[in-house]
Design an enzyme around this catalytic site. Structure first.
Site, PDB file in Angstrom:
ATOM      1  N   ASP A 326     -51.398  68.831  83.197  1.00  0.00           N
ATOM      2  CA  ASP A 326     -51.074  69.524  84.437  1.00  0.00           C
ATOM      3  C   ASP A 326     -49.749  68.919  84.916  1.00  0.00           C
ATOM      4  OD1 ASP A 326     -51.385  70.976  86.874  1.00  0.00           O
ATOM      5  OD2 ASP A 326     -52.049  69.124  87.811  1.00  0.00           O
ATOM      6  N   ASP A 528     -58.322  71.800  88.010  1.00  0.00           N
ATOM      7  CA  ASP A 528     -58.235  71.277  86.636  1.00  0.00           C
ATOM      8  C   ASP A 528     -59.614  70.965  86.059  1.00  0.00           C
ATOM      9  OD1 ASP A 528     -55.450  71.367  86.447  1.00  0.00           O
ATOM     10  OD2 ASP A 528     -55.229  69.429  87.445  1.00  0.00           O
TER      11      ASP A 528
END
Length: 631
Positions: A326, A528
Site C-alpha cells: 500500500d 487493507d
C-alpha cells in the site's frame, strides 16, 4: 539457571562421580558381580528415575513409542547384559542433552521475556484529594485521565493531555532512540516514560490496548506450526515404532537363523546390537531442534520489533519473491499537508472550512490535514460540528454531507463524476481533494504526503534479499502513485484502486507467481485488511496501523519501518536454513549409525554420540536462529 535446571545439574554431577568411583574400585574381584550390579543401580536410578517413570506412563497410556521408552528399554537391557557403565552412561548423557536443551529453550524464552515486560501492573488515577491511586488497568474505562510518572510503563493507549516527555519504545519496536511526546500526541501501552510527568486520556480498554494485543500475538504464535514442524511430528509417529520393531527383529531373527544353520544363537551379541540400535534411533535431535529453531527465529525477530504470529508464516516468508505495498502509511508517513487551494470560486478559508467539516467525522490523515490547514489559515480553533448532518463516507471515493442545508461532496474524480460534476485536473504532484457544493464544482485542495526516510532503502534491501518483483497498490491518483513509485524504484504501480480492486490485483499477482514462490502484501489501513488476509503473507504496520489490519496480518512491524520487511525475510531464511541443516544432519548421521549398529560395528558409545551428541550439535545450531542483530 532455574531451580529445576540446578537440581538436574546436581544429579548429573553426583551420577558422574558415583560412576567414576565404581569403575575405579575393584568391586568385582572383592565383593562379586551381584554387589557390583546392585551398586550400579544407585547411579542408574539417580539419573534415570524420571525417564523410567515417563516410559511407564507412556506404556500405561498405550503410547509407548517415544524417546523415554527407547531409553528405558535400551539401558535396562544393557544392565541385564552386564554392560553397567554403558547403561548408566546412556542415561547420563541423555540427561546432559536434556539439560542443554532446557537451557537453550530458556535462552530463547528470555529473548521474548523483555517483550513480556511491557505488561503493565497498574495504572495511576488521581483521587479526589489529589493523591495518586494505583488501580488494575482492567478497571480503567475509556476516556479516563491516567497519570504516568517517570520510570513507569504506559498501561493503556491514549492521548497526552498534559505534560511532555521522552518515551523508551525499544520493547515494542526494537528502536533504541527515544521518542519525544507532548500534549496532543498519541501514545501506546508498553512504552516506558523516561522523563516528564504525563497525563493521558485513555482511548481504549486495557484488553484492546497495544501491549495486550502484542502479548496475545506472541503467546499464540506457537499454535500455528510450520510444515517442517508438522513433518517432524508425522515422521516421529512412523519412525519410532518402525525402529522399535526393527530392533526386536534384529534381536530375534539372526539368532534363530543361526540356530537353524546349526550355529550357536549368540543371543547376547544380537540383543546388544538391538539395544545399541534403539539408542541410536532416538529422534531427540529432530524433535527438539526443529521447534527450537523456529522459536529462536520468532524470538530474535520480536527483539527487532517484528512480531510473527506463527512459525508457518516464518517459513512462508522465506520464500517471498513478490512484495506488494500500500502507499499511504506504508511507504509514506501518512502525514499530509495542504500545499495549495486551486480554481476556487470562494475564499480559500471558506473552501477549507467546508472540506474540513465534511471530513470531520473521518479518522483518515487527509481529514486531519484539512482541519489543520483551516485552523492555521483562518485563526479559528474549533469547527461547528452541529452544522454537519447526514455524513456518508464512500470507500475509495470520499465523503458527502449536508452542511447548513448545502450538499457538500469532498473527494476524488470518481466522486465528482458520481455527483454529476466535472472536476478540473491539477497539474501539481500530490493528492487532489475536489470540492463540490450543491452540484457545482468549487475547486480543489492539493495535499502532499511525505515519503518515509527508509522507504527507498527498503526497496533496494528487498531486491538484495532475493525479492524479484515489487508492486505498489494504492487508491491514490495515477500521477501521485507513479511519482512515488519512480522515487522509490518500485517495479510496478497500480493506482486509483478501490479496496476490492486491490484484492483483484493481488489475485492476479498470485496467478503469476511460481509454484514455491510466495507473495507478501504490506499495508496499514482498514481497507487493507481483505488484501492482507488474501496474500500468502500479510504484513501490517503496527504502530500507526489499524486494528483490522493488525488482526488480518500474519506479521506485524511495530515501528512502521519498511526497512524491517527485508530484515524479516533474512531472519526467516536464516531460520529455515538452520531447520534444514538440522534435519539433514540428524537423519543422515542416524541412518549411517543405524546401519553400523545393525552390522555390529557401532558400540554403545557410538550410539550415545548418535543420540545425545547429535542432539547437542543440533541444539547448538538451532540457537543461532536467535542471533539476528547483524542480519
Amino acid at each position: 539457571m532455574t531451580r529445576k535446571q540446578k537440581k538436574m545439574l546436581i544429579r548429573i554431577l553426583l551420577t558422574a562421580a558415583l560412576v567414576i568411583i565404581l569403575v575405579l574400585l575393584p568391586i568385582k574381584e572383592i565383593w562379586g558381580g551381584w554387589l557390583r550390579f546392585g551398586l550400579f543401580l544407585i547411579p542408574y536410578f539417580l539419573i534415570g528415575y524420571d525417564i523410567l517413570r515417563k516410559a511407564a506412563k507412556s506404556v500405561i497410556n498405550r503410547q509407548p513409542f517415544d524417546e523415554c521408552f527407547l531409553m528405558a528399554i535400551a539401558t535396562i537391557g544393557a544392565i541385564i547384559l552386564g554392560e553397567y557403565v554403558e547403561g548408566v552412561a546412556v542415561m547420563l548423557f541423555y540427561q546432559i542433552g536434556e539439560l542443554f536443551q532446557s537451557y537453550a529453550v530458556g535462552k530463547s524464552r528470555r529473548s521474548i521475556s523483555d517483550l513480556m515486560d511491557i505488561r503493565p501492573d497498574y495504572a495511576n488515577i488521581e483521587g479526589e484529594d489529589g493523591h495518586l491511586e494505583q488501580v488494575d488497568p482492567d478497571e480503567v474505562e475509556v476516556g479516563t485521565i491516567i497519570v504516568v510518572q517517570p520510570g513507569e510503563k504506559i498501561p493503556i493507549d491514549g492521548v497526552v493531555t498534559e505534560g511532555a516527555s521522552t518515551l523508551n519504545t525499544s520493547a515494542l519496536t526494537g528502536e533504541s532512540l527515544p521518542r519525544e511526546v507532548t500534549s496532543g500526541d498519541e501514545v501506546v501501552s508498553g512504552c516506558i516514560n523516561q522523563s516528564g510527568l504525563l497525563h493521558i486520556k485513555t482511548t481504549r480498554e486495557f484488553g484492546e490496548s497495544t501491549a495486550s494485543k502484542i502479548l496475545e500475538l506472541v503467546e499464540n504464535s506457537g499454535m500455528k506450526k510450520a510444515r517442517s514442524e508438522n513433518f517432524i511430528t508425522k515422521f516421529a509417529r512412523v519412525y519410532t515404532p518402525a525402529v522399535v520393531y526393527s530392533a526386536v527383529a534384529l534381536a530375534i531373527l539372526p539368532p534363530i537363523v543361526r540356530l537353524l544353520m546349526g550355529l550357536g544363537g549368540d543371543w547376547s551379541t544380537w540383543v546388544m546390537r538391538a539395544l545399541t540400535f534403539l539408542v541410536i534411533s532416538c529422534p531427540c535431535a529432530l524433535v527438539v531442534s526443529i521447534p527450537l529453531s523456529f522459536f529462536g527465529g520468532i524470538g530474535g525477530a520480536s527483539r527487532e520489533g517484528v512480531l510473527v504470529k506463527g512459525s508457518v508464516y516464518l517459513e512462508e516468508l522465506a520464500n517471498a519473491k513478490i512484495v506488494a505495498f500500500d502507499k499511504t502509511g506504508t511507504m509514506t508517513r501518512g502525514v499530509f499537508e495542504v500545499v495549495g487551494v486551486h480554481h476556487t470560486r470562494r475564499e480559500e478559508t471558506e473552501l477549507l472550512q467546508m472540506a474540513a467539516l465534511a471530513e470531520s467525522y473521518s479518522s483518515h490523515p487527509i481529514s486531519k490535514s484539512l482541519q489543520k490547514a483551516y485552523f492555521e489559515r483562518s485563526g479559528a480553533s474549533t469547527l461547528d460540528l452541529n452544522s454537519v448532518r447526514n455524513v456518508e463516507e464512500l470507500s475509495g471515493r470520499g465523503v458527502v454531507a449536508d452542511i447548513d442545508g448545502h450538499k457538500v461532496a469532498v473527494g476524488n474524480d470518481k466522486l465528482m463524476r458520481q455527483e454529476g460534476v466535472e472536476p478540473i485536473a491539477c497539474h501539481h504532484i500530490g493528492t487532489v481533494v475536489h470540492v463540490a457544493i450543491d452540484g457545482v464544482y468549487e475547486g480543489h485542495i492539493l495535499i502532499s504526503d511525505i515519503i518515509k526516510p527508509h522507504a527507498a532503502e527498503a526497496i533496494q534491501a528487498l531486491k538484495k534479499a532475493g525479492v524479484t518483483r515489487t508492486v505498489m497498490l494504492t487508491g491514490d491518483s495515477k500521477t501521485v502513485a507513479e511519482s512515488v513509485a519512480s522515487t522509490l524504484a518500485i517495479d510496478e504501480v497500480k493506482s486509483e484502486l478501490l479496496p476490492e480492486d486491490k484484492v483483484n490485483q493481488v489475485e492476479a499477482l498470485l496467478e503469476t507467481k511460481g509454484t514455491n514462490e510466495k507473495l507478501a502484501f504490506v499495508g496499514d489501513g482498514i481497507n487493507d485488511a481483505p488484501v492482507l488476509a488474501r496474500a500468502d503473507i500479510g504484513i501490517a504496520m503496527g504502530a500507526l496501523g489499524s486494528d483490522a489490519a493488525i488482526e488480518a496480518a500474519d506479521i506485524v512491524l511495530m515501528d512502521d519501518d519498511p526497512l524491517k520487511i527485508a530484515k524479516a525475510i533474512r531472519i526467516s531464511r536464516k531460520c529455515l536454513r538452520i531447520v534444514y541443516e538440522n534435519i539433514y544432519f540428524a537423519i543422515g548421521v542416524k541412518l549411517i549409525c543405524l546401519v553400523l549398529g545393525a552390522l555390529g560395528i557401532a558400540n554403545m558409545w557410538l550410539a550415545i554420540f548418535a543420540d545425545v551428541g547429535v542432539m547437542v550439535i543440533a541444539v547448538l545450531n538451532a540457537i543461532r536462529a536467535l542471533n539476528v542483530k547483524k542480519l
